[in-house]
Design a protein around this motif. Structure first.
Motif, short mmCIF file in Angstrom:
data_model
loop_
_atom_site.label_atom_id
_atom_site.label_comp_id
_atom_site.label_asym_id
_atom_site.label_seq_id
_atom_site.Cartn_x
_atom_site.Cartn_y
_atom_site.Cartn_z
N GLY A 3 0.90 -1.11 0.11
CA GLY A 3 0.01 0.04 -0.16
C GLY A 3 0.47 1.12 -0.25
N ILE A 4 0.79 2.24 -1.11
CA ILE A 4 1.09 3.21 -1.29
C ILE A 4 0.88 3.94 -0.34
N ILE A 5 1.54 5.15 1.23
CA ILE A 5 0.48 5.95 1.29
C ILE A 5 0.55 7.12 1.00
N THR A 6 -0.12 8.35 0.74
CA THR A 6 0.49 9.61 0.61
C THR A 6 -0.74 10.70 0.99
N LEU A 22 5.60 7.53 -9.63
CA LEU A 22 4.83 6.06 -9.49
C LEU A 22 5.29 5.22 -10.34
N LEU A 23 4.05 5.85 -11.53
CA LEU A 23 3.30 5.44 -12.39
C LEU A 23 5.16 4.44 -13.24
N ALA A 24 6.34 4.79 -12.77
CA ALA A 24 7.37 4.27 -13.25
C ALA A 24 7.78 3.03 -12.95
N GLN A 31 -1.28 -0.82 -4.47
CA GLN A 31 -2.28 0.21 -4.67
C GLN A 31 -1.75 1.23 -3.78
N LEU A 32 -1.84 2.80 -4.63
CA LEU A 32 -1.96 4.05 -3.88
C LEU A 32 -3.20 4.94 -3.05
N TYR A 33 -3.35 4.85 -1.92
CA TYR A 33 -3.58 5.06 -1.49
C TYR A 33 -3.26 7.14 -1.16
N LEU A 34 -4.17 7.62 -1.64
CA LEU A 34 -3.73 9.35 -2.05
C LEU A 34 -5.71 9.62 -0.86
N LYS A 56 -5.63 0.96 -10.04
CA LYS A 56 -4.61 1.67 -8.64
C LYS A 56 -4.71 2.56 -7.90
N LEU A 57 -5.42 2.99 -8.16
CA LEU A 57 -6.19 4.44 -7.65
C LEU A 57 -6.99 4.69 -6.29
N ASN A 58 -6.92 4.95 -5.03
CA ASN A 58 -7.73 4.49 -3.60
C ASN A 58 -7.60 6.09 -2.71
#
Length: 290
Positions: A3-6, A22-24, A31-34, A56-58
């Motif tokens: 989980g990528i948390i930003t 991130l996309l690269a 999964q991105l948790y924005l 990919k986006l939450n």
């Protein structure tokens, strides 16, 4: 899955670079948790997310600005509820090479590390170190120290090692660490919540693996107005006072609070701080004392 948390607050100016990095990534099981802390500029942020893969986006637009700790806790808990085994807590005022996640995950596996931090460099001065390991200085009320900060990036800082402290500018954390020591202390609005959390990890015997082969470039203080802004001065002071209250008791607590307060006056006399800065520091200090 990672989980990528930003957490965002008026982050639209840095978000494009962050999302591009991130996309690269070569490591794709994430999964991105924005979570947005009710940014006034939310309308400028959301169009930047339109082209981001929805799978990919939450994204969550929070109803209020709850601060760094609360927003991160909400996102981390959601990531774990969705089945993530670990999270990468990362600032969005950063850029990084396509192999960052691959290297962090590989280092965690190779060294059995529950927490992994990369080398962090200033941006755009990418030859200057911002973080190359860290510790708590018991001679400064457990101040969190960045090893190598402001120094030229050279082989001195390329030695992987176990450390006591790393900022949550970028940190890979296994799920079981949160289960053991808990989440971020929500009494912090911003600043020192990562020092608090890392110190609790240290007390629990959990060290941080410093992986210098993984690199991240940080646009330091780009989202908070810089170290001399009223916002930074006030909240950093307020959080430091709470940190001292939390980890010291009895006479030691009041000793360190007195030393910290005296530092304001010494800073004013030596012209390290202006009258404006000291006034803001005093306001932050006494907002936590009362």
């Amino acid at each position: 899955m990672l989980g990528i948390i930003t957490i965002t607050y008026n982050s639209h100016g840095v978000m494009a670079d962050f999302l591009t990095s991130l996309l690269a990534q070569t490591y794709q099981d994430w999964q991105l948790y924005l979570y947005d802390n009710n940014s006034p500029s939310r309308q400028q942020l959301e169009p930047l997310l339109a082209d981001f893969p929805s799978s990919k986006l939450n994204y969550l637009a929070l109803a209020d600005n709850y601060g760094f700790a609360v927003a991160n806790n909400l996102a981390i808990r959601q990531a774990f509820a969705d089945g993530c085994d670990a999270v990468v807590i990362i600032n969005n005022d950063t850029i990084f090479a396509p192999d960052l996640l691959t290297k962090l995950v590989a280092e965690a596996k190779q060294y059995n590390a529950l927490i992994v931090a990369p080398k962090m460099l200033y941006y755009p001065d990418d030859n200057l170190v911002w973080y190359a390991g860290g510790y708590f200085d018991s001679c400064q009320a457990l101040k969190n120290i960045h090893i190598g900060i402001g120094e030229i990036d050279d082989k001195r800082f390329d030695i992987p090692s176990w450390q006591d402290f790393a900022p949550m500018c970028c940190l890979l954390v296994d799920r079981q660490v949160f289960e053991q020591i808990g989440y971020l202390d929500e009494n912090y609005f911003i600043y020192y919540e990562d020092a608090d959390w890392a110190y609790r990890a240290k007390l629990a015997g959990i060290a941080i693996w410093y992986a210098p082969n993984a690199r991240l470039y940080h646009k330091v203080s780009s989202l908070t107005g810089g170290a001399k802004s009223d916002f930074t001065i006030y909240h950093a002071t307020r959080s430091k006072v709470y940190f001292i209250y939390k980890f010291y008791s009895g006479w030691r607590r009041y000793y360190w609070l007195s030393i910290y307060l005296c530092g304001f006056i010494i800073g004013l006399i030596s012209r390290r701080y202006s009258c404006r800065e000291v006034a803001i520091k005093l306001r932050g200090f006494f907002s936590r004392i009362v």
